[in-house]
Design a protein around this motif. Structure first.
Motif, PDB file in Angstrom:
ATOM      1  N   LEU A 133       0.800  -1.231   0.000  1.00 56.77           N
ATOM      2  CA  LEU A 133       0.000   0.000   0.000  1.00 56.77           C
ATOM      3  C   LEU A 133       0.830   1.277   0.000  1.00 56.77           C
ATOM      4  CD1 LEU A 133      -2.801   1.270   0.069  1.00 56.77           C
ATOM      5  CD2 LEU A 133      -2.796   0.992   2.562  1.00 56.77           C
ATOM      6  N   PRO A 134       1.794   1.455   0.913  1.00 57.77           N
ATOM      7  CA  PRO A 134       2.541   2.725   0.892  1.00 57.77           C
ATOM      8  C   PRO A 134       3.403   2.896  -0.357  1.00 57.77           C
ATOM      9  CG  PRO A 134       3.496   1.191   2.491  1.00 57.77           C
ATOM     10  CD  PRO A 134       2.201   0.599   2.037  1.00 57.77           C
ATOM     11  N   ILE A 135       3.788   1.787  -0.976  1.00 58.84           N
ATOM     12  CA  ILE A 135       4.588   1.909  -2.206  1.00 58.84           C
ATOM     13  C   ILE A 135       3.701   2.380  -3.348  1.00 58.84           C
ATOM     14  CG2 ILE A 135       6.157   0.753  -3.803  1.00 58.84           C
ATOM     15  CD1 ILE A 135       6.787  -1.249  -1.599  1.00 58.84           C
ATOM     16  N   PHE A 136       2.498   1.820  -3.460  1.00 58.81           N
ATOM     17  CA  PHE A 136       1.580   2.320  -4.484  1.00 58.81           C
ATOM     18  C   PHE A 136       1.306   3.807  -4.288  1.00 58.81           C
ATOM     19  CE2 PHE A 136      -0.072  -2.206  -4.965  1.00 58.81           C
ATOM     20  CZ  PHE A 136       0.469  -2.372  -6.234  1.00 58.81           C
ATOM     21  N   ARG A 137       1.202   4.224  -3.033  1.00 60.72           N
ATOM     22  CA  ARG A 137       0.999   5.650  -2.771  1.00 60.72           C
ATOM     23  C   ARG A 137       2.227   6.457  -3.192  1.00 60.72           C
ATOM     24  NH1 ARG A 137      -1.910   4.602   3.095  1.00 60.72           N
ATOM     25  NH2 ARG A 137      -4.068   4.722   2.342  1.00 60.72           N
ATOM     26  N   ALA A 138       3.405   5.926  -2.898  1.00 58.82           N
ATOM     27  CA  ALA A 138       4.641   6.650  -3.216  1.00 58.82           C
ATOM     28  C   ALA A 138       4.820   6.839  -4.712  1.00 58.82           C
ATOM     29  CB  ALA A 138       5.841   5.928  -2.620  1.00 58.82           C
ATOM     30  N   VAL A 139       4.436   5.826  -5.503  1.00 53.09           N
ATOM     31  CA  VAL A 139       4.578   5.937  -6.954  1.00 53.09           C
ATOM     32  C   VAL A 139       3.335   6.532  -7.603  1.00 53.09           C
ATOM     33  CG1 VAL A 139       6.223   4.017  -7.053  1.00 53.09           C
ATOM     34  CG2 VAL A 139       3.777   3.559  -7.415  1.00 53.09           C
ATOM     35  N   GLU A 140       2.389   6.945  -6.758  1.00 51.70           N
ATOM     36  CA  GLU A 140       1.174   7.621  -7.209  1.00 51.70           C
ATOM     37  C   GLU A 140       0.351   6.767  -8.169  1.00 51.70           C
ATOM     38  OE1 GLU A 140       2.333  11.471  -8.671  1.00 51.70           O
ATOM     39  OE2 GLU A 140       2.845  12.190  -6.670  1.00 51.70           O
ATOM     40  N   ASN A 141       0.290   5.487  -7.847  1.00 51.72           N
ATOM     41  CA  ASN A 141      -0.591   4.594  -8.600  1.00 51.72           C
ATOM     42  C   ASN A 141      -1.909   4.512  -7.821  1.00 51.72           C
ATOM     43  OD1 ASN A 141      -1.958   2.471  -9.841  1.00 51.72           O
ATOM     44  ND2 ASN A 141      -0.075   1.324 -10.255  1.00 51.72           N
ATOM     45  N   ARG A 142      -2.794   5.440  -8.111  1.00 50.79           N
ATOM     46  CA  ARG A 142      -4.005   5.580  -7.318  1.00 50.79           C
ATOM     47  C   ARG A 142      -4.977   4.413  -7.544  1.00 50.79           C
ATOM     48  NH1 ARG A 142      -6.834  10.603  -5.760  1.00 50.79           N
ATOM     49  NH2 ARG A 142      -6.494   9.600  -3.746  1.00 50.79           N
ATOM     50  N   GLU A 143      -4.985   3.875  -8.760  1.00 49.91           N
ATOM     51  CA  GLU A 143      -5.860   2.729  -9.009  1.00 49.91           C
ATOM     52  C   GLU A 143      -5.494   1.554  -8.108  1.00 49.91           C
ATOM     53  OE1 GLU A 143      -5.437   4.749 -13.132  1.00 49.91           O
ATOM     54  OE2 GLU A 143      -4.177   4.374 -11.385  1.00 49.91           O
ATOM     55  N   MET A 144      -4.188   1.265  -8.041  1.00 53.06           N
ATOM     56  CA  MET A 144      -3.760   0.138  -7.222  1.00 53.06           C
ATOM     57  C   MET A 144      -3.800   0.475  -5.736  1.00 53.06           C
ATOM     58  SD  MET A 144      -3.428  -2.589  -8.853  1.00 53.06           S
ATOM     59  CE  MET A 144      -2.679  -3.505  -7.510  1.00 53.06           C
ATOM     60  N   LEU A 173     -13.276   3.902  -1.864  1.00 53.60           N
ATOM     61  CA  LEU A 173     -14.355   4.419  -2.701  1.00 53.60           C
ATOM     62  C   LEU A 173     -14.081   5.794  -3.297  1.00 53.60           C
ATOM     63  CD1 LEU A 173     -17.169   3.865  -3.834  1.00 53.60           C
ATOM     64  CD2 LEU A 173     -18.136   4.788  -1.710  1.00 53.60           C
ATOM     65  N   PRO A 174     -13.668   6.812  -2.506  1.00 51.15           N
ATOM     66  CA  PRO A 174     -13.432   8.130  -3.122  1.00 51.15           C
ATOM     67  C   PRO A 174     -12.254   8.134  -4.093  1.00 51.15           C
ATOM     68  CG  PRO A 174     -12.763   8.139  -0.815  1.00 51.15           C
ATOM     69  CD  PRO A 174     -13.506   6.858  -1.042  1.00 51.15           C
ATOM     70  N   ILE A 175     -11.300   7.238  -3.907  1.00 51.52           N
ATOM     71  CA  ILE A 175     -10.177   7.182  -4.854  1.00 51.52           C
ATOM     72  C   ILE A 175     -10.657   6.621  -6.189  1.00 51.52           C
ATOM     73  CG2 ILE A 175      -7.876   6.250  -5.307  1.00 51.52           C
ATOM     74  CD1 ILE A 175      -7.466   6.072  -2.281  1.00 51.52           C
ATOM     75  N   TYR A 176     -11.436   5.546  -6.140  1.00 51.62           N
ATOM     76  CA  TYR A 176     -11.995   5.022  -7.391  1.00 51.62           C
ATOM     77  C   TYR A 176     -12.799   6.096  -8.115  1.00 51.62           C
ATOM     78  CZ  TYR A 176     -10.880   0.051  -6.607  1.00 51.62           C
ATOM     79  OH  TYR A 176     -10.236  -1.158  -6.459  1.00 51.62           O
TER      80      TYR A 176
END
Length: 215
Positions: A133-144, A173-176
């Motif tokens: 989770l924090p890695i997806f956030r760091a690379v700004e992959n909002r879908e994942m 939900l708000p990210i999707y």
């Protein structure tokens, strides 16, 4: 990732009972797209076109090989093959980390979490999802990011921790919605409705089911 491959990747993740065969096809599509080329947004996920030393290229090739071997084992679907798939992906993970490829590191962590969840080992699944989770956030992959939150919610729901599940679904939900991922939005709305239904709050469940219906 390129647009179509990226959408295929997270589409695998947002379905709670995605088949092993479909997972293999989608991971293969991701690797193929990476080999063909990548946009600036997906630089962290490239395999074949990153410049580097001969050693780096060899490491990348080995990481790709372990990733693919893990997919093949996952497709077999037996308890033994699933555990061997985890082993292959753990080897791949070390190499993606060595290459400092954050995108693939997160994807493999997520994949290992998915396999543990399929095996019913929910605490192990949470461990890997929470690393991804924090890695997806760091690379700004909002879908994942959203999909990982959604899957964490699913694990907590399976564990009977319904309020904890709602917490993660309500983060997803708000990210999707922000990224206009209608499939992820509808899936999460249905998941929230299911939790409320299990809690006996039928009117609240209907509210979320009815939001998902037109999507």
């Amino acid at each position: 990732m390129m647009g179509s491959a990226k959408s295929q990747w997270f589409f695998w993740c947002l379905l709670p009972k995605f088949t092993r065969y479909s997972l293999t096809l989608l991971l293969s599509a991701v690797i193929l797209a990476d080999a063909v080329g990548a946009t600036p947004r997906n630089r962290g996920l490239q395999i074949a076109q990153q410049p580097g030393t001969t050693q780096q290229n060899a490491t990348r090739a080995a990481a790709e090989r372990f990733t693919q071997e893990g997919m093949q084992l996952y497709q077999q679907g037996t308890g033994e093959s699933l555990r061997r798939a985890i082993g292959k992906w753990q080897e791949a993970l070390k190499l993606w980390q060595q290459l400092d490829d954050k995108g693939w590191e997160a994807n493999i962590l997520f994949g290992i979490g998915k396999v543990y969840s399929d095996l019913g080992e929910k605490q192990e699944a949470l461990k890997y999802y929470n690393q991804a989770l924090p890695i997806f956030r760091a690379v700004e992959n909002r879908e994942m990011e959203a999909t990982t939150l959604n899957n964490i919610g699913g694990v907590y729901s399976d564990l009977g921790e319904k309020q904890e599940a709602l917490k993660y679904y309500n983060q997803a939900l708000p990210i999707y919605r922000a990224v206009e991922d209608k499939g992820g939005e509808a899936n999460t709305l249905n998941n929230i409705g299911s939790v409320y239904s299990n809690l006996g709050e039928k009117q609240e469940a209907l509210k979320y089911y009815n939001q998902a219906l037109p999507i």
